[in-house]
Motif scaffolding. Structure first.
Motif, PDB file in Angstrom:
ATOM      1  N   SER A 157       0.812  -1.215   0.000  1.00 49.14           N
ATOM      2  CA  SER A 157       0.000   0.000   0.000  1.00 49.14           C
ATOM      3  C   SER A 157       0.847   1.268   0.000  1.00 49.14           C
ATOM      4  CB  SER A 157      -0.935   0.012   1.217  1.00 49.14           C
ATOM      5  OG  SER A 157      -0.167   0.021   2.405  1.00 49.14           O
ATOM      6  N   ALA A 158       2.159   1.113  -0.010  1.00 48.61           N
ATOM      7  CA  ALA A 158       3.038   2.284   0.059  1.00 48.61           C
ATOM      8  C   ALA A 158       2.863   3.178  -1.165  1.00 48.61           C
ATOM      9  CB  ALA A 158       4.492   1.836   0.162  1.00 48.61           C
ATOM     10  N   LYS A 159       2.885   4.452  -0.933  1.00 46.61           N
ATOM     11  CA  LYS A 159       2.834   5.431  -2.022  1.00 46.61           C
ATOM     12  C   LYS A 159       4.216   5.512  -2.668  1.00 46.61           C
ATOM     13  CE  LYS A 159      -1.366   6.947  -1.236  1.00 46.61           C
ATOM     14  NZ  LYS A 159      -2.423   6.442  -2.038  1.00 46.61           N
ATOM     15  N   LEU A 160       4.247   5.461  -3.968  1.00 43.32           N
ATOM     16  CA  LEU A 160       5.511   5.543  -4.685  1.00 43.32           C
ATOM     17  C   LEU A 160       5.945   6.999  -4.776  1.00 43.32           C
ATOM     18  CD1 LEU A 160       4.690   2.994  -7.505  1.00 43.32           C
ATOM     19  CD2 LEU A 160       5.960   2.602  -5.398  1.00 43.32           C
ATOM     20  N   GLN A 161       7.198   7.243  -4.502  1.00 47.60           N
ATOM     21  CA  GLN A 161       7.715   8.605  -4.477  1.00 47.60           C
ATOM     22  C   GLN A 161       8.326   9.040  -5.804  1.00 47.60           C
ATOM     23  OE1 GLN A 161       7.090  10.556  -1.816  1.00 47.60           O
ATOM     24  NE2 GLN A 161       5.978   8.784  -1.076  1.00 47.60           N
ATOM     25  N   PRO A 163       8.783  10.310  -9.586  1.00 44.64           N
ATOM     26  CA  PRO A 163       7.972  11.157 -10.467  1.00 44.64           C
ATOM     27  C   PRO A 163       7.202  10.283 -11.461  1.00 44.64           C
ATOM     28  CG  PRO A 163      10.256  11.923 -10.379  1.00 44.64           C
ATOM     29  CD  PRO A 163      10.206  10.602  -9.688  1.00 44.64           C
ATOM     30  N   GLN A 164       6.001  10.692 -11.755  1.00 46.05           N
ATOM     31  CA  GLN A 164       5.168   9.947 -12.701  1.00 46.05           C
ATOM     32  C   GLN A 164       4.273  10.902 -13.473  1.00 46.05           C
ATOM     33  OE1 GLN A 164       1.890   7.845 -10.247  1.00 46.05           O
ATOM     34  NE2 GLN A 164       3.697   7.948  -8.943  1.00 46.05           N
ATOM     35  N   HIS A 165       3.887  10.442 -14.643  1.00 47.20           N
ATOM     36  CA  HIS A 165       3.031  11.247 -15.505  1.00 47.20           C
ATOM     37  C   HIS A 165       1.961  10.321 -16.071  1.00 47.20           C
ATOM     38  CE1 HIS A 165       2.191  14.689 -18.113  1.00 47.20           C
ATOM     39  NE2 HIS A 165       1.929  13.802 -19.048  1.00 47.20           N
ATOM     40  N   HIS A 166       0.693  10.667 -15.866  1.00 42.55           N
ATOM     41  CA  HIS A 166      -0.417   9.891 -16.402  1.00 42.55           C
ATOM     42  C   HIS A 166      -1.039  10.620 -17.588  1.00 42.55           C
ATOM     43  CE1 HIS A 166      -0.356   7.766 -12.523  1.00 42.55           C
ATOM     44  NE2 HIS A 166      -0.868   6.784 -13.218  1.00 42.55           N
ATOM     45  N   LEU A 167      -1.434   9.849 -18.583  1.00 44.34           N
ATOM     46  CA  LEU A 167      -2.211  10.368 -19.701  1.00 44.34           C
ATOM     47  C   LEU A 167      -3.474   9.537 -19.814  1.00 44.34           C
ATOM     48  CD1 LEU A 167       0.438  10.810 -22.538  1.00 44.34           C
ATOM     49  CD2 LEU A 167      -0.675  12.608 -21.237  1.00 44.34           C
ATOM     50  N   SER A 168      -4.609  10.198 -19.772  1.00 43.82           N
ATOM     51  CA  SER A 168      -5.877   9.529 -20.023  1.00 43.82           C
ATOM     52  C   SER A 168      -6.169   9.711 -21.506  1.00 43.82           C
ATOM     53  CB  SER A 168      -6.974  10.159 -19.155  1.00 43.82           C
ATOM     54  OG  SER A 168      -8.173   9.459 -19.327  1.00 43.82           O
ATOM     55  N   LEU A 169      -6.120   8.593 -22.237  1.00 45.48           N
ATOM     56  CA  LEU A 169      -6.269   8.624 -23.691  1.00 45.48           C
ATOM     57  C   LEU A 169      -7.605   8.009 -24.079  1.00 45.48           C
ATOM     58  CD1 LEU A 169      -2.647   7.352 -24.313  1.00 45.48           C
ATOM     59  CD2 LEU A 169      -3.436   9.716 -24.453  1.00 45.48           C
ATOM     60  N   GLN A 170      -7.927   8.015 -25.340  1.00 48.34           N
ATOM     61  CA  GLN A 170      -9.202   7.469 -25.813  1.00 48.34           C
ATOM     62  C   GLN A 170      -9.264   5.963 -25.560  1.00 48.34           C
ATOM     63  OE1 GLN A 170      -8.941   8.500 -29.931  1.00 48.34           O
ATOM     64  NE2 GLN A 170      -9.547  10.604 -29.595  1.00 48.34           N
ATOM     65  N   GLY A 171      -9.867   5.573 -24.422  1.00 50.34           N
ATOM     66  CA  GLY A 171     -10.013   4.166 -24.083  1.00 50.34           C
ATOM     67  C   GLY A 171      -8.794   3.539 -23.442  1.00 50.34           C
ATOM     68  N   TYR A 172      -7.790   4.340 -23.104  1.00 54.34           N
ATOM     69  CA  TYR A 172      -6.551   3.825 -22.509  1.00 54.34           C
ATOM     70  C   TYR A 172      -6.081   4.745 -21.383  1.00 54.34           C
ATOM     71  CZ  TYR A 172      -6.117   0.790 -26.579  1.00 54.34           C
ATOM     72  OH  TYR A 172      -6.352  -0.157 -27.546  1.00 54.34           O
ATOM     73  N   MET A 173      -5.292   4.164 -20.482  1.00 49.12           N
ATOM     74  CA  MET A 173      -4.589   4.931 -19.458  1.00 49.12           C
ATOM     75  C   MET A 173      -3.110   4.618 -19.625  1.00 49.12           C
ATOM     76  SD  MET A 173      -4.627   7.059 -16.923  1.00 49.12           S
ATOM     77  CE  MET A 173      -6.379   7.108 -16.515  1.00 49.12           C
ATOM     78  N   LEU A 174      -2.279   5.655 -19.576  1.00 48.56           N
ATOM     79  CA  LEU A 174      -0.839   5.508 -19.725  1.00 48.56           C
ATOM     80  C   LEU A 174      -0.161   6.111 -18.503  1.00 48.56           C
ATOM     81  CD1 LEU A 174       1.206   6.200 -22.905  1.00 48.56           C
ATOM     82  CD2 LEU A 174       1.938   7.180 -20.755  1.00 48.56           C
ATOM     83  N   CYS A 175       0.875   5.436 -18.023  1.00 51.65           N
ATOM     84  CA  CYS A 175       1.674   5.983 -16.924  1.00 51.65           C
ATOM     85  C   CYS A 175       3.147   5.857 -17.280  1.00 51.65           C
ATOM     86  CB  CYS A 175       1.413   5.230 -15.619  1.00 51.65           C
ATOM     87  SG  CYS A 175       2.411   5.862 -14.228  1.00 51.65           S
ATOM     88  N   LEU A 176       3.867   6.941 -17.080  1.00 50.01           N
ATOM     89  CA  LEU A 176       5.318   6.976 -17.229  1.00 50.01           C
ATOM     90  C   LEU A 176       5.915   7.241 -15.856  1.00 50.01           C
ATOM     91  CD1 LEU A 176       7.969   7.183 -18.916  1.00 50.01           C
ATOM     92  CD2 LEU A 176       7.502   9.646 -19.059  1.00 50.01           C
ATOM     93  N   MET A 177       6.798   6.372 -15.426  1.00 49.96           N
ATOM     94  CA  MET A 177       7.529   6.530 -14.167  1.00 49.96           C
ATOM     95  C   MET A 177       8.972   6.856 -14.543  1.00 49.96           C
ATOM     96  SD  MET A 177       7.071   5.946 -10.758  1.00 49.96           S
ATOM     97  CE  MET A 177       5.523   5.091 -10.900  1.00 49.96           C
ATOM     98  N   TYR A 178       9.572   7.830 -13.867  1.00 49.24           N
ATOM     99  CA  TYR A 178      10.926   8.211 -14.241  1.00 49.24           C
ATOM    100  C   TYR A 178      11.736   8.640 -13.019  1.00 49.24           C
ATOM    101  CZ  TYR A 178       8.403  12.665 -14.559  1.00 49.24           C
ATOM    102  OH  TYR A 178       7.597  13.742 -14.312  1.00 49.24           O
ATOM    103  N   GLN A 179      13.016   8.801 -13.211  1.00 50.53           N
ATOM    104  CA  GLN A 179      13.963   8.977 -12.121  1.00 50.53           C
ATOM    105  C   GLN A 179      14.074  10.410 -11.616  1.00 50.53           C
ATOM    106  OE1 GLN A 179      17.815   7.551 -13.246  1.00 50.53           O
ATOM    107  NE2 GLN A 179      18.607   7.581 -11.177  1.00 50.53           N
ATOM    108  N   TYR A 180      14.252  11.362 -12.504  1.00 55.69           N
ATOM    109  CA  TYR A 180      14.569  12.725 -12.081  1.00 55.69           C
ATOM    110  C   TYR A 180      13.345  13.631 -12.180  1.00 55.69           C
ATOM    111  CZ  TYR A 180      19.267  10.902 -12.739  1.00 55.69           C
ATOM    112  OH  TYR A 180      20.388  10.135 -12.677  1.00 55.69           O
ATOM    113  N   VAL A 181      13.004  14.262 -11.077  1.00 56.98           N
ATOM    114  CA  VAL A 181      11.806  15.083 -11.008  1.00 56.98           C
ATOM    115  C   VAL A 181      11.856  16.255 -11.985  1.00 56.98           C
ATOM    116  CG1 VAL A 181      12.569  16.603  -9.128  1.00 56.98           C
ATOM    117  CG2 VAL A 181      10.142  16.078  -9.387  1.00 56.98           C
ATOM    118  N   ASP A 182      13.042  16.744 -12.316  1.00 57.51           N
ATOM    119  CA  ASP A 182      13.159  17.890 -13.208  1.00 57.51           C
ATOM    120  C   ASP A 182      13.344  17.492 -14.678  1.00 57.51           C
ATOM    121  OD1 ASP A 182      15.688  16.857 -12.874  1.00 57.51           O
ATOM    122  OD2 ASP A 182      16.670  18.802 -12.647  1.00 57.51           O
TER     123      ASP A 182
END
Length: 191
Positions: A157-161, A163-182
């Motif tokens: 249940s831990a929250k991941l720290q 950086p991530q970016h979600h895109l809600s697309l036509q019928g899809y969900m996309l998530c990008l997880m990456y290392q550097y916040v900047d």
């Protein structure tokens, strides 16, 4: 810099051919039709994205053939970061010269949110399909990012720290997880 590309409709195999090596093309012929289409579209999208932003020829973009590990990428002999995801008719790829990353795309289908939440702690609290798929794609993207098994992550249940970016697309969900916040992010939808 991170380059994220996605396509919501897979191309026919022959439209991917020019972006594949002969070995990749031969390998694709050993796969089922669906798997070959996903494999070819993923690699073609990686190379098309790199050509678009870096003017690098396909011959200089090496992606290892599938093994039990995630694919690796090298450009002109230098290692790069790569993550590829497929779902239904969609493909998503993320590449970066130095930013560790993971990407996941999922087709949004009706799910029994209560049942999944009871089984997997990481999904609990989702009140609708959008929240459910945001949590699911986050777990999958983090699994690719970290190498930690997906089932282990879903049971936490831990929250991941990261950086991530979600895109809600036509019928899809996309998530990008990456290392550097900047990190700078360039998003490109391919038609």
């Amino acid at each position: 810099m991170i380059w994220l590309g996605y396509r919501l409709q897979l191309l026919p195999l022959m439209q991917c051919r020019e972006y594949l090596t002969d070995i990749e093309w031969q390998y694709a012929q050993t796969l089922s039709t669906k798997r070959a289409q996903q494999f070819c579209n993923g690699r073609a999208l990686v190379r098309k994205l790199l050509q678009q932003y870096h003017d690098i020829s396909c011959d200089n973009i090496i992606i290892v053939l599938p093994t039990d590990k995630a694919p690796t990428l090298s450009i002109l002999g230098e290692p790069w970061q790569l993550s590829i995801s497929h779902s239904a008719q969609a493909v998503a790829v993320a590449v970066s010269q130095s930013n560790q990353l993971g990407v996941d795309i999922e087709q949004i289908k009706t799910r029994n949110i209560i049942e999944f939440s009871a089984e997997y702690t990481a999904l609990s609290g989702a009140e609708n399909l959008t929240e459910f798929y945001q949590r699911w794609t986050t777990a999958e993207a983090y699994s690719k990012y970290s190498g930690e098994p997906l089932l282990n992550l879903l049971q936490q249940s831990a929250k991941l720290q990261q950086p991530q970016h979600h895109l809600s697309l036509q019928g899809y969900m996309l998530c990008l997880m990456y290392q550097y916040v900047d990190a700078k992010l360039e998003i490109n939808e391919q038609k």
